[in-house]
Structures are given as C-alpha cells and as structure tokens.
Design a protein around this motif. Structure first.
Motif, PDB file in Angstrom:
ATOM      1  N   GLN A  73      -8.070  10.672   9.245  1.00 39.40           N
ATOM      2  CA  GLN A  73      -7.953   9.248   9.540  1.00 39.40           C
ATOM      3  C   GLN A  73      -6.563   8.687   9.303  1.00 39.40           C
ATOM      4  O   GLN A  73      -5.908   9.010   8.315  1.00 39.40           O
ATOM      5  N   HIS A  98      -0.401   4.046   8.583  1.00 41.08           N
ATOM      6  CA  HIS A  98      -0.584   4.853   7.386  1.00 41.08           C
ATOM      7  C   HIS A  98       0.658   5.752   7.248  1.00 41.08           C
ATOM      8  O   HIS A  98       1.320   6.071   8.248  1.00 41.08           O
ATOM      9  N   TYR A 109     -13.225  -2.435   4.118  1.00 44.08           N
ATOM     10  CA  TYR A 109     -13.921  -1.139   4.120  1.00 44.08           C
ATOM     11  C   TYR A 109     -14.398  -0.770   2.728  1.00 44.08           C
ATOM     12  O   TYR A 109     -13.823  -1.157   1.722  1.00 44.08           O
ATOM     13  N   LYS A 116     -15.409   2.264  -0.081  1.00 42.95           N
ATOM     14  CA  LYS A 116     -14.958   3.620  -0.450  1.00 42.95           C
ATOM     15  C   LYS A 116     -15.622   4.001  -1.764  1.00 42.95           C
ATOM     16  O   LYS A 116     -15.522   3.277  -2.752  1.00 42.95           O
ATOM     17  N   TYR A 130       0.848  -1.191   0.000  1.00 37.78           N
ATOM     18  CA  TYR A 130       0.000   0.000   0.000  1.00 37.78           C
ATOM     19  C   TYR A 130       0.884   1.241   0.000  1.00 37.78           C
ATOM     20  O   TYR A 130       1.718   1.422   0.899  1.00 37.78           O
ATOM     21  N   TYR A 150      -8.666  -4.680   8.135  1.00 42.24           N
ATOM     22  CA  TYR A 150     -10.089  -4.343   8.079  1.00 42.24           C
ATOM     23  C   TYR A 150     -10.558  -4.268   6.645  1.00 42.24           C
ATOM     24  O   TYR A 150      -9.808  -3.944   5.738  1.00 42.24           O
ATOM     25  N   TYR A 206      -6.446   4.139  16.285  1.00 35.62           N
ATOM     26  CA  TYR A 206      -6.986   4.817  15.111  1.00 35.62           C
ATOM     27  C   TYR A 206      -7.142   6.301  15.421  1.00 35.62           C
ATOM     28  O   TYR A 206      -7.723   6.656  16.443  1.00 35.62           O
ATOM     29  N   GLU A 221      -4.903  10.894   6.412  1.00 39.40           N
ATOM     30  CA  GLU A 221      -5.723  11.127   5.210  1.00 39.40           C
ATOM     31  C   GLU A 221      -6.824  12.156   5.497  1.00 39.40           C
ATOM     32  O   GLU A 221      -7.437  12.133   6.565  1.00 39.40           O
TER      33      GLU A 221
HETATM   34  O1  UGY Z   1      -8.339   4.015   0.859  1.00 34.51           O
HETATM   35  C1  UGY Z   1      -8.373   4.728   1.847  1.00 34.51           C
HETATM   36  O2  UGY Z   1      -8.822   5.872   1.816  1.00 34.51           O
HETATM   37  C2  UGY Z   1      -7.878   4.145   3.150  1.00 34.51           C
HETATM   38  N1  UGY Z   1      -6.461   4.141   3.179  1.00 34.51           N
HETATM   39  N2  UGY Z   1      -8.432   4.798   4.294  1.00 34.51           N
HETATM   40  C3  UGY Z   1      -8.259   4.295   5.541  1.00 34.51           C
HETATM   41  O3  UGY Z   1      -7.631   3.243   5.712  1.00 34.51           O
HETATM   42  N3  UGY Z   1      -8.821   4.953   6.551  1.00 34.51           N
END
Ligand code: UGY
Ligand code: MN
Length: 258
Positions: free
Chosen positions: A235, A191, A249, A251, A158, A247, A212, A195
């Motif tokens: 985030q 991360h 998720y 989007k 990633y 996780y 988180y 973000e």
């Molecule tokens: O794809 C995403 O926006 C992702 N990286 N967001 C997240 O994990 N909170």
C-alpha cells in the motif's frame, strides 16, 4: 541434471513460477456501488456494510445515513465488542455510560467492549462511519470511552515528511488494541515507501483524490471511496488535483501475533 524436472523430463521453470495462489487482500468500494441494508436497532437509517470477516477483515465497517428522527436506542456494540463512530456530516447525539454528547462533522466516539453506543440524529440527515471489532484484552490494561473532535487533535508531520500529516484519534496506550488515524497528503505528496505490514486498515476517504497502490495495482481513488487493506496488502498513495487527499482509517496495534 538440476534443471530437469524428474517427474516429467521437461526443463524446470527458471525465470518465473507458473503457480497461482490468489487471495483477495484488498477492496476498493466506490459510493456508486453501495447497497442499503436494514440492521436491527437502526431506525430510519440506511446502512451499508463495508469490510467484514467475509472479506478477510477482523473488524466490520459501516456507512450509515441517519434520516430525520433516525436513531439506535437499542445500543450498538456488545459484550467483548468495542465500537467507534465518526461523524462525516450532520449532527448526532451519542450516549455511552449514561453520558450524552452532541457531535457534528469531525466528532467521534470510542466505546470499550461491553459499553453500548446509543445514537440519535439531530438534523435532517447525518452520515457516520461506524466500526466494531472483538476486543483483544491484556491483563492489567483497559480502555475507556473517548469523545473528541478532530479539530482538537495535534497534526504532526508523518514520518518526517513536510507535506503529509497524521492525527491520532485514540490514546497511544497499551490498553487500546487499535487506533484510528487521519492521514492528509498535500497535492503531489505521497507515502515515503510502499508499506508491507501485518496490520489491517479500513479507510474512508474524506477529501480529495489520488492514486492508490494496492498489491501492485495503481487505482484512482477519491472522496467517499472506501478501501479495505488486508494483512500484508502492499500500500502507498499520492495525492493529485488541487485539494489535499485525506482519509480516516483504523489500524490494529499494541498486540503480539498469536
Ligand atoms: O499507518 C499506516 O499503516 C498507514 N500509513 N497506512 C496507509 O496509509 N495505507
Ligand atoms: Mn498502512
């Protein structure tokens, strides 16, 4: 003088504004607070409704426990509504467009708007993460039924990090107005930045634990928690402990903003 408030004669606030505009932009829902609902069509199932438009989401997420003989033979989804189901544990038969598939943990199905999803539990108890959203069509592009298992998906680094991996569950095609992903952080991984984006997420934690950051608040999270991240919710997270944090998720994607 520029720093005197003309109306009151008092000095202006120069170091911080006292204005408060507070909108709920994220939610953390741990499993111990979940309540069970009855929803027409789901027989012998417990359903918890997670994010909804009432929370600011453009979608609805659910956790479903299907007991022995549990089913939805009426069909989940509707005209204009796309749906997605991911099997967290157990085994279910899913049917869409007259085709049936057996899915076990890690299996998933996407049904385009107007294609209903039929569900039948095959074991004593299965748990599913369900999603529905009004599809945003664009001329000349479509979606189609997608059935797959996460083991079949490529796991790529990633954003150039060698300790965080992403899997894309749906095709990266313009017809699809959203995608599901699984992010996996090895212990200690995080991360690369905080973000800040318009897209929303509904995330279900499949494994591990971590911290988180949600709108500048650090919150401990772990397996089986649910997180809603609204548009522009700040985030980022890092994994703690011995196990990877992962996780699934949703989007929204591939659409301009109206
Ligand atoms: O794809 C995403 O926006 C992702 N990286 N967001 C997240 O994990 N909170
Ligand atoms: Mn994000």
């Amino acid at each position: 003088m520029g720093y005197i408030n003309n109306n009151t004669g008092y000095p202006k606030d120069l170091l911080a504004s006292r204005a408060v505009i507070k909108r709920q932009n994220f939610a953390l829902i741990p499993p111990d607070g979940l309540v069970k609902n009855i929803i027409p069509g789901f027989e012998n199932c417990d359903i918890t409704i997670l994010a909804t438009p009432k929370l600011g989401a453009s979608f609805v997420d659910y956790l479903v426990t299907m007991y022995q003989g549990g089913h939805n033979l009426q069909g989940f989804g509707d005209d204009g509504i796309e749906v997605f189901a991911y099997v967290i544990e157990g085994e279910v038969k899913v049917k869409a467009n007259e085709q049936s598939y057996d899915l076990h943990a890690g299996g998933y199905i996407y049904c385009p708007a107007g294609v209903k999803l039929y569900l039948q539990n095959l074991v004593s108890s299965s748990r599913l993460f369900l999603y529905k959203r009004r599809y945003n069509p664009i001329l000349g592009y479509q979606t189609r039924v997608i059935v797959n298992h996460v083991e079949q998906l490529e796991r790529v680094n990633y954003e150039n990090m060698n300790n965080v991996f992403i899997q894309d569950l749906l095709p990266k095609e313009l017809g699809f107005d959203m995608n599901f992903h699984i992010l996996t952080f090895l212990p200690g991984a995080s991360h690369g930045y905080i973000e800040t984006h318009v897209q929303e997420h509904g995330a279900y934690l499949l494994n591990g634990e971590g911290m988180y950051l949600l709108d500048n608040q650090w919150i401990p999270v772990k397996k089986d928690d649910y997180i809603f991240m609204g548009a522009y919710a700040l985030q980022a997270c890092y994994a703690v402990g011995q196990q990877p944090l992962s996780y699934i998720y949703s989007k929204d994607c591939h659409r301009d903003v109206n």
